[in-house]
Design a protein around this motif. Structure first.
Motif, PDB file in Angstrom:
ATOM      1  N   UNK A 223       0.840  -1.204   0.000  1.00  0.00           N
ATOM      2  CA  UNK A 223       0.000   0.000   0.000  1.00  0.00           C
ATOM      3  C   UNK A 223       0.872   1.251   0.000  1.00  0.00           C
ATOM      4  N   UNK A 224       1.921   1.233   0.806  1.00  0.00           N
ATOM      5  CA  UNK A 224       2.817   2.406   0.863  1.00  0.00           C
ATOM      6  C   UNK A 224       3.579   2.578  -0.446  1.00  0.00           C
ATOM      7  N   UNK A 225       4.065   1.495  -1.021  1.00  0.00           N
ATOM      8  CA  UNK A 225       4.767   1.626  -2.300  1.00  0.00           C
ATOM      9  C   UNK A 225       3.819   2.134  -3.381  1.00  0.00           C
ATOM     10  N   UNK A 226       2.570   1.676  -3.355  1.00  0.00           N
ATOM     11  CA  UNK A 226       1.601   2.142  -4.345  1.00  0.00           C
ATOM     12  C   UNK A 226       1.363   3.642  -4.210  1.00  0.00           C
ATOM     13  N   UNK A 227       1.367   4.153  -2.967  1.00  0.00           N
ATOM     14  CA  UNK A 227       1.216   5.597  -2.750  1.00  0.00           C
ATOM     15  C   UNK A 227       2.325   6.376  -3.451  1.00  0.00           C
ATOM     16  N   UNK A 228       3.500   5.760  -3.575  1.00  0.00           N
ATOM     17  CA  UNK A 228       4.657   6.419  -4.187  1.00  0.00           C
ATOM     18  C   UNK A 228       4.684   6.246  -5.704  1.00  0.00           C
ATOM     19  N   UNK A 229       3.697   5.557  -6.260  1.00  0.00           N
ATOM     20  CA  UNK A 229       3.474   5.436  -7.704  1.00  0.00           C
ATOM     21  C   UNK A 229       4.723   4.928  -8.440  1.00  0.00           C
ATOM     22  N   UNK A 230       5.156   3.702  -8.147  1.00  0.00           N
ATOM     23  CA  UNK A 230       6.377   3.205  -8.797  1.00  0.00           C
ATOM     24  C   UNK A 230       6.196   3.018 -10.300  1.00  0.00           C
ATOM     25  N   UNK A 231       7.191   3.466 -11.040  1.00  0.00           N
ATOM     26  CA  UNK A 231       7.234   3.267 -12.496  1.00  0.00           C
ATOM     27  C   UNK A 231       8.154   2.114 -12.872  1.00  0.00           C
ATOM     28  N   UNK A 232       9.143   1.841 -12.022  1.00  0.00           N
ATOM     29  CA  UNK A 232      10.063   0.720 -12.238  1.00  0.00           C
ATOM     30  C   UNK A 232      10.457   0.165 -10.875  1.00  0.00           C
ATOM     31  N   UNK A 233      10.483  -1.159 -10.775  1.00  0.00           N
ATOM     32  CA  UNK A 233      10.929  -1.817  -9.546  1.00  0.00           C
ATOM     33  C   UNK A 233      12.012  -2.819  -9.926  1.00  0.00           C
ATOM     34  N   UNK A 234      13.158  -2.722  -9.252  1.00  0.00           N
ATOM     35  CA  UNK A 234      14.313  -3.562  -9.547  1.00  0.00           C
ATOM     36  C   UNK A 234      14.641  -4.410  -8.329  1.00  0.00           C
ATOM     37  N   UNK A 235      15.280  -5.564  -8.570  1.00  0.00           N
ATOM     38  CA  UNK A 235      15.426  -6.578  -7.537  1.00  0.00           C
ATOM     39  C   UNK A 235      16.877  -7.024  -7.405  1.00  0.00           C
ATOM     40  N   UNK A 236      17.155  -7.695  -6.282  1.00  0.00           N
ATOM     41  CA  UNK A 236      18.519  -8.133  -5.993  1.00  0.00           C
ATOM     42  C   UNK A 236      18.871  -9.454  -6.642  1.00  0.00           C
ATOM     43  N   UNK A 237      17.870 -10.328  -6.874  1.00  0.00           N
ATOM     44  CA  UNK A 237      18.149 -11.665  -7.396  1.00  0.00           C
ATOM     45  C   UNK A 237      17.379 -11.946  -8.683  1.00  0.00           C
ATOM     46  N   UNK A 238      17.003 -10.905  -9.398  1.00  0.00           N
ATOM     47  CA  UNK A 238      16.269 -11.071 -10.652  1.00  0.00           C
ATOM     48  C   UNK A 238      16.654  -9.915 -11.572  1.00  0.00           C
ATOM     49  N   UNK A 239      17.079 -10.260 -12.783  1.00  0.00           N
ATOM     50  CA  UNK A 239      17.445  -9.220 -13.754  1.00  0.00           C
ATOM     51  C   UNK A 239      16.223  -8.550 -14.377  1.00  0.00           C
ATOM     52  N   UNK A 240      15.047  -9.156 -14.214  1.00  0.00           N
ATOM     53  CA  UNK A 240      13.829  -8.564 -14.759  1.00  0.00           C
ATOM     54  C   UNK A 240      13.451  -7.311 -13.976  1.00  0.00           C
ATOM     55  N   UNK A 241      12.783  -6.391 -14.655  1.00  0.00           N
ATOM     56  CA  UNK A 241      12.322  -5.136 -14.055  1.00  0.00           C
ATOM     57  C   UNK A 241      10.798  -5.098 -14.152  1.00  0.00           C
TER      58      UNK A 241
END
Length: 236
Positions: A209-227
């Motif tokens: 819910x908090x991340x959605x409030x920040x309106x993410x356009x891209x999310x990147x991860x530590x163990x996955x090259x996908x975005x």
């Protein structure tokens, strides 16, 4: 706020055994860090795979790319790093921290306390010469446009780094989810719940819910090259 360039750093990989993948086969997973250029300095989000001893080495069979080499390929050195942010303090995320003694490390209070209680990570990767922690208790904007948001689950003190860019918000999510597809599934579960779809529905992590409030356009991860990127309506 203008753009803060974000560069992915390849710091190697490890082999997760089949006993931990939920399937019949082992899985090779990348270990990724991120270098963020801000007007106030360079932020390094995670630092790679540390030495966890013979038993763990045999269990995960890691292959490391030295942090110095990865930074050199990005045109910087260890002394150029202004600030380290660890998503959490497991050995495959804080392995390069001892190379950065004297550089402030941002960590959640519950994460550091858990690490120091033992039987959690490698002690030498947590308390080392000139280890300098800036301990946070919850969400904090520590530089303009740069915010730490607690994303517990994988560990109690896991945190993500949120960057307010001119073209949208970038989230460096660490291991808040193992894979972009898992994040996408939770994101859709939240959407379905908010749109009144009748149960049963899968649960989702409440901090989404908090991340959605920040309106993410891209999310990147530590163990996955996908975005992960949000679906956009198709033009007609």
């Amino acid at each position: 706020m203008g753009n803060m360039p974000v560069r992915r750093l390849d710091l190697g990989y490890f082999v997760r055994p089949a006993s931990e993948t939920g399937g019949p086969e082992p899985r090779v997973e990348p270990v990724l860090a991120y270098l963020v250029r801000h007007d106030n300095g360079l932020i390094l989000f995670d630092t790679g795979i540390g030495d966890a001893g013979p038993e763990t080495e045999a269990h995960y069979r890691p292959r490391r790319r030295p942090l110095r080499d990865a930074l050199a390929a990005a045109g910087v050195g260890l002394d150029d790093i202004s600030l380290v942010v660890n998503c959490h303090l497991h050995f495959d995320h804080c392995g390069g921290n001892p190379l950065l003694g004297g550089t402030p490390i941002l960590v959640q209070d519950v994460e550091l306390a858990t690490a120091r209680r033992g039987d959690y990570t490698v002690d030498e990767l947590v308390d080392f010469p000139r280890a300098t922690y800036e301990v946070l208790s919850g969400e904090a904007e520590f530089w303009p446009g740069v915010r730490v948001v607690p994303t517990p689950g994988h560990t109690p003190g896991h945190q993500s780094l949120v960057l307010r860019q001119s073209d949208g918000t970038v989230v460096l999510a660490g291991q808040a989810h193992d894979f972009a597809s898992h994040f996408a599934s939770d994101h859709l579960a939240r959407q379905a719940a908010r749109e009144g779809v009748e149960p049963p529905l899968p649960p989702y992590r409440p901090w989404l819910d908090r991340l959605a409030d920040l309106d993410p356009r891209r999310v990147l991860f530590a163990h996955d090259c996908a975005v992960w990127e949000p679906a956009r309506p198709q033009a007609h």
